[in-house]
Enzyme design. Structure first.
Site, PDB file in Angstrom:
ATOM      1  N   HIS A 194       0.877  -1.331   0.145  1.00  0.00           N
ATOM      2  CA  HIS A 194       0.178   0.024   0.024  1.00  0.00           C
ATOM      3  C   HIS A 194       0.887   1.289  -0.003  1.00  0.00           C
ATOM      4  O   HIS A 194       0.565   2.179  -0.624  1.00  0.00           O
ATOM      5  CB  HIS A 194      -0.892   0.029   1.236  1.00  0.00           C
ATOM      6  CG  HIS A 194      -1.834   1.173   1.270  1.00  0.00           C
ATOM      7  ND1 HIS A 194      -3.075   1.124   1.989  1.00  0.00           N
ATOM      8  CD2 HIS A 194      -2.136   2.272   0.430  1.00  0.00           C
ATOM      9  CE1 HIS A 194      -3.768   2.258   1.854  1.00  0.00           C
ATOM     10  NE2 HIS A 194      -3.114   2.947   0.794  1.00  0.00           N
ATOM     11  N   HIS A 230       3.378  10.730   0.248  1.00  0.00           N
ATOM     12  CA  HIS A 230       4.328  10.147   1.182  1.00  0.00           C
ATOM     13  C   HIS A 230       5.862  10.024   0.774  1.00  0.00           C
ATOM     14  O   HIS A 230       6.579  10.439   1.565  1.00  0.00           O
ATOM     15  CB  HIS A 230       3.770   8.596   1.674  1.00  0.00           C
ATOM     16  CG  HIS A 230       2.396   8.529   2.131  1.00  0.00           C
ATOM     17  ND1 HIS A 230       2.193   8.727   3.517  1.00  0.00           N
ATOM     18  CD2 HIS A 230       1.538   7.849   1.432  1.00  0.00           C
ATOM     19  CE1 HIS A 230       1.001   8.765   3.700  1.00  0.00           C
ATOM     20  NE2 HIS A 230       0.398   8.075   2.368  1.00  0.00           N
ATOM     21  N   GLU A 240       0.999   7.746  -3.817  1.00  0.00           N
ATOM     22  CA  GLU A 240       1.943   7.515  -2.904  1.00  0.00           C
ATOM     23  C   GLU A 240       3.270   8.230  -2.852  1.00  0.00           C
ATOM     24  O   GLU A 240       3.905   8.667  -1.764  1.00  0.00           O
ATOM     25  CB  GLU A 240       2.209   5.918  -2.936  1.00  0.00           C
ATOM     26  CG  GLU A 240       0.998   5.132  -2.602  1.00  0.00           C
ATOM     27  CD  GLU A 240       0.491   5.288  -1.336  1.00  0.00           C
ATOM     28  OE1 GLU A 240       1.490   5.308  -0.203  1.00  0.00           O
ATOM     29  OE2 GLU A 240      -0.653   5.293  -0.995  1.00  0.00           O
TER      30      GLU A 240
END
Length: 227
Positions: A61, A119, A115
């Site tokens: 993930h 992040h 992502e």
């Protein structure tokens, strides 16, 4: 007039400390892996990527920078957007290990973009885009969570398994305690959904978690759905 060297030195030190703090930006990572059977076994369902149904394995993930107090940075550098060309040698592996199950179907690029932008940019002082995705892939392979569970007799067969047994199987294999996140299916049954492992500042090695995430509480017994 002579320069105030003491003041200049203090100013230089303050600037250096500020830069050091800014370059760190986080304390550790969560490597988050998701079981596709639980993601798809919900009222929302799922859509397979354009490359087809993913393997029956935990998929990445994300690799999420976090602080030791449980908070986390996000969207740290809008001037450094995801660039697919930077990971062109990794895309085949990412399609297998980091697939998107979100609807509508896609080639996974939008998932990877999210992502990295949310992040990955927060760890760019240590890991550039290529290194960030490579680190996540390497850590997933090192963890080999599905094999750890299967070695303990825990199978993705739709059966019920104890939360303690699942945690112990992973900890016995890796040496570090995981965090287990659960969701619920349409009937309210608690399901094994995501597994969090903590990773050091450099994205290279697993560590004991400084803090566990406050997400997805589980029942004492949970389903491990088929996929």
């Amino acid at each position: 007039m002579k320069p105030n060297y003491s003041f200049l030195l203090k100013l230089l030190i303050a600037q250096c400390l500020a830069l050091a703090c800014a370059s760190q930006g986080y304390d550790f990572f969560y490597l988050v892996q998701q079981w596709p059977g639980s993601y798809c076994d919900t009222t929302q369902g799922c859509c397979y990527p354009t490359t087809g149904k993913p393997a029956s394995d935990f998929g990445i993930h994300g690799l999420w920078p976090n602080y030791d107090d449980g908070s986390y940075p996000s969207n740290c550098d809008s001037n450094n957007p995801f660039d697919l060309s930077q990971v062109s040698d990794l895309t085949s592996q990412m399609q297998v290990s980091w697939p998107s199950l979100a609807c509508p179907s896609s080639d996974d690029t939008s998932f990877w973009t999210h992502e990295w932008d949310k992040h990955g940019t927060c760890s760019e002082s240590v890991l550039d885009e290529h290194a960030y995705f490579q680190a996540a892939l390497d850590l997933k392979a090192q963890a080999n969570i599905l094999q750890a569970l299967e070695n303990a007799g825990i199978q993705a067969d739709g059966g019920l398994y104890s939360l303690t047994g699942i945690k112990n199987a992973i900890q016995d294999a890796l040496g570090y305690e995981p965090w287990i996140e659960c969701n619920k299916d349409a009937s309210g049954q608690s399901q094994l959904y995501q597994i969090y492992l903590c990773v050091d500042y450099y994205g290279s090695s697993f560590i004991e978690c400084p803090v566990f995430p406050n997400v997805g509480s589980c029942a004492s017994n949970l389903e491990f759905p088929t996929f």
